[in-house]
Motif scaffolding. Structure first.
Motif, PDB file in Angstrom:
ATOM      1  N   GLN A  27       0.796  -1.221   0.000  1.00  0.00           N
ATOM      2  CA  GLN A  27       0.031   0.024   0.007  1.00  0.00           C
ATOM      3  C   GLN A  27       0.726   1.078  -0.113  1.00  0.00           C
ATOM      4  O   GLN A  27       1.885   1.326   0.714  1.00  0.00           O
ATOM      5  N   THR A  28       0.453   2.266  -0.650  1.00  0.00           N
ATOM      6  CA  THR A  28       1.269   3.497  -0.698  1.00  0.00           C
ATOM      7  C   THR A  28       0.438   4.672  -0.449  1.00  0.00           C
ATOM      8  O   THR A  28      -0.815   4.660  -0.712  1.00  0.00           O
ATOM      9  N   LEU A  29       0.824   5.796   0.017  1.00  0.00           N
ATOM     10  CA  LEU A  29       0.042   6.953   0.155  1.00  0.00           C
ATOM     11  C   LEU A  29       1.135   8.103  -0.163  1.00  0.00           C
ATOM     12  O   LEU A  29       2.373   8.136   0.118  1.00  0.00           O
ATOM     13  N   SER A  30       0.798   9.076  -0.559  1.00  0.00           N
ATOM     14  CA  SER A  30       1.486  10.683  -0.849  1.00  0.00           C
ATOM     15  C   SER A  30       0.594  11.835  -0.498  1.00  0.00           C
ATOM     16  O   SER A  30      -0.556  11.693  -0.701  1.00  0.00           O
ATOM     17  N   PHE A  45       0.298  15.128  13.593  1.00  0.00           N
ATOM     18  CA  PHE A  45      -0.600  15.721  12.716  1.00  0.00           C
ATOM     19  C   PHE A  45      -0.563  14.656  11.594  1.00  0.00           C
ATOM     20  O   PHE A  45       0.390  14.562  11.022  1.00  0.00           O
ATOM     21  N   GLU A  46      -1.448  14.251  11.269  1.00  0.00           N
ATOM     22  CA  GLU A  46      -1.684  12.857  10.138  1.00  0.00           C
ATOM     23  C   GLU A  46      -1.623  13.473   8.855  1.00  0.00           C
ATOM     24  O   GLU A  46      -2.107  14.250   8.377  1.00  0.00           O
ATOM     25  N   ILE A  47      -0.588  12.701   8.355  1.00  0.00           N
ATOM     26  CA  ILE A  47      -0.500  13.003   6.670  1.00  0.00           C
ATOM     27  C   ILE A  47      -1.372  11.951   6.074  1.00  0.00           C
ATOM     28  O   ILE A  47      -2.183  12.319   4.985  1.00  0.00           O
ATOM     29  N   GLY A  48      -1.337  10.914   6.601  1.00  0.00           N
ATOM     30  CA  GLY A  48      -2.343   9.756   6.042  1.00  0.00           C
ATOM     31  C   GLY A  48      -2.117   8.448   6.868  1.00  0.00           C
ATOM     32  O   GLY A  48      -1.242   8.430   7.453  1.00  0.00           O
TER      33      GLY A  48
END
Length: 196
Positions: A27-30, A45-48
């Motif tokens: 899984q990836t997130l950006s 503080f959530e980026i993802g």
């Protein structure tokens, strides 16, 4: 007798393949970036985040890349920067710093496979989670230390995580397994009649 041995070996091989096979999921997130300020959004503080499947057994790979700058006054706090948090039912059970603070824009990368201590620690934390407690997730966060004047800015945030899980066998696999057991039972019975 030879047929019985062959069937037994085939069955044992099928069982070992069922138990040893693992399914990997990446899984990836950006994110284009984040901005934190001491008086607006301090703390984590959530980026993802990515959520793991119920049967996730281990994290086999984890890579991050973040461009960041800490514009706080004075010295740099070692807690400032970007972290990965392993969550069980939204509660952090393990935190891993992947990019420290810097007073100049820098791109910092992290690779879990290059950090054996972190690899062992995060997987130990994952193994210790009771699946009945709720969902398991990996949270990508910036961490703001709230002294006056402090700011943390990130750009081009990227996370990739690969997990390994024991797969749920297909119905056809169970059918083959049961057919193998039936064949062994039939051959055993036939062999018993031949000896009588």
């Amino acid at each position: 007798m030879h047929l019985l041995k062959t069937a037994g070996i085939s069955l044992a091989l099928s069982i070992s393949l069922l138990s040893a096979a693992q399914a990997d999921t990446t899984q990836t997130l950006s994110s284009t970036g984040t901005n934190q300020y001491y008086n607006r959004n301090p703390g984590n503080f959530e980026i993802g985040r990515v959520t793991f499947e119920y049967d996730t057994q281990s994290i086999t790979a984890l890579q991050t890349s973040v461009t960041l700058v800490d514009q706080g006054w004075g010295g740099q706090n070692p807690d400032n920067g970007v972290s990965i948090r392993l969550l069980s039912n939204n509660q952090a059970v393990y935190t891993l710093n992947v990019a420290g603070s810097t007073h100049d824009w820098q791109t910092l990368s992290f690779d879990l496979n290059s950090n054996p201590g972190a690899y062992t620690a995060i997987n130990s934390a994952l193994a210790g989670i009771n699946r009945a407690d709720g969902p398991i997730a990996l949270q990508f966060v910036t961490n703001a230390w709230g002294y006056p004047g402090w700011e943390l800015h990130t750009r081009n945030d990227f996370l990739s995580v690969t997990t390994s899980a024991l797969p749920v066998p297909e119905p056809e696999t169970y059918a083959m397994f049961l057919a193998g057991l039936g064949a062994i039972g039939f051959l055993k019975r036939r062999q018993g009649k031949a000896l009588a």
